[in-house]
Design a protein around this motif. Structure first.
Motif, mmCIF file in Angstrom:
data_model
loop_
_atom_site.group_PDB
_atom_site.id
_atom_site.type_symbol
_atom_site.label_atom_id
_atom_site.label_comp_id
_atom_site.label_asym_id
_atom_site.label_seq_id
_atom_site.Cartn_x
_atom_site.Cartn_y
_atom_site.Cartn_z
ATOM 1 N N TYR A 14 -0.476 12.603 -3.017
ATOM 2 C CA TYR A 14 -0.773 13.768 -2.184
ATOM 3 C C TYR A 14 -1.463 14.797 -3.062
ATOM 4 O O TYR A 14 -0.905 15.230 -4.069
ATOM 5 N N PHE A 53 -8.993 7.721 2.610
ATOM 6 C CA PHE A 53 -8.183 8.921 2.452
ATOM 7 C C PHE A 53 -7.962 9.550 3.814
ATOM 8 O O PHE A 53 -8.690 9.282 4.765
ATOM 9 N N SER A 54 -6.949 10.384 3.890
ATOM 10 C CA SER A 54 -6.673 11.176 5.092
ATOM 11 C C SER A 54 -6.529 12.623 4.676
ATOM 12 O O SER A 54 -5.921 12.923 3.650
ATOM 13 N N TYR A 65 -4.223 12.808 1.470
ATOM 14 C CA TYR A 65 -3.318 11.675 1.262
ATOM 15 C C TYR A 65 -4.146 10.475 0.835
ATOM 16 O O TYR A 65 -5.097 10.088 1.523
ATOM 17 N N LEU A 66 -3.800 9.903 -0.305
ATOM 18 C CA LEU A 66 -4.448 8.697 -0.822
ATOM 19 C C LEU A 66 -3.394 7.611 -0.953
ATOM 20 O O LEU A 66 -2.326 7.850 -1.508
ATOM 21 N N GLU A 67 -3.697 6.428 -0.470
ATOM 22 C CA GLU A 67 -2.753 5.316 -0.567
ATOM 23 C C GLU A 67 -3.359 4.226 -1.435
ATOM 24 O O GLU A 67 -4.544 3.917 -1.323
ATOM 25 N N SER A 68 -2.542 3.652 -2.313
ATOM 26 C CA SER A 68 -3.003 2.559 -3.169
ATOM 27 C C SER A 68 -2.004 1.414 -3.113
ATOM 28 O O SER A 68 -0.980 1.502 -2.439
ATOM 29 N N THR A 119 0.033 0.507 -5.270
ATOM 30 C CA THR A 119 1.297 0.796 -5.957
ATOM 31 C C THR A 119 1.966 2.088 -5.512
ATOM 32 O O THR A 119 2.994 2.466 -6.055
ATOM 33 N N GLY A 120 1.401 2.766 -4.533
ATOM 34 C CA GLY A 120 2.025 3.993 -4.061
ATOM 35 C C GLY A 120 1.033 4.926 -3.399
ATOM 36 O O GLY A 120 -0.092 4.537 -3.106
ATOM 37 N N ALA A 121 1.458 6.141 -3.177
ATOM 38 C CA ALA A 121 0.619 7.131 -2.513
ATOM 39 C C ALA A 121 0.536 8.386 -3.370
ATOM 40 O O ALA A 121 1.424 8.673 -4.174
#
Length: 75
Positions: free
Chosen positions: A34, A5-6, A25-28, A30-32
């Motif tokens: 907020y 995470f950021s 901010y979480l990125e996976s 299939t997408g992100a």
């Protein structure tokens, strides 16, 4: 436990107040996502503080890396 995470923090205004609240901010795959609610940011700030409290300082990190490298070179 959580994944990567950021925490996005924004500049303060001229009075020292937040112009915008922090966002996580979480990125996976299939997408992100907020996260912008204050309790969500507080939870991730607590996770970050806990991780930072468990880290080695620069000197101990260098020693540890050198120790591991020496162990692998003997194998």
């Amino acid at each position: 436990m959580t994944g990567a995470f950021s925490i996005l923090e924004f500049p303060l205004d001229t009075n020292g107040k937040e112009m915008e609240p922090p966002v996580v901010y979480l990125e996976s795959a299939t997408g992100a996502i907020y996260l912008d609610k204050s309790h969500e940011a507080a939870a991730y700030n607590a996770i970050w503080a806990d991780m930072a409290g468990r880290t080695l300082n620069e000197s101990r990190s260098k020693s540890f890396i050198q120790q591991v490298a020496e162990e692998y070179s003997r194998a």
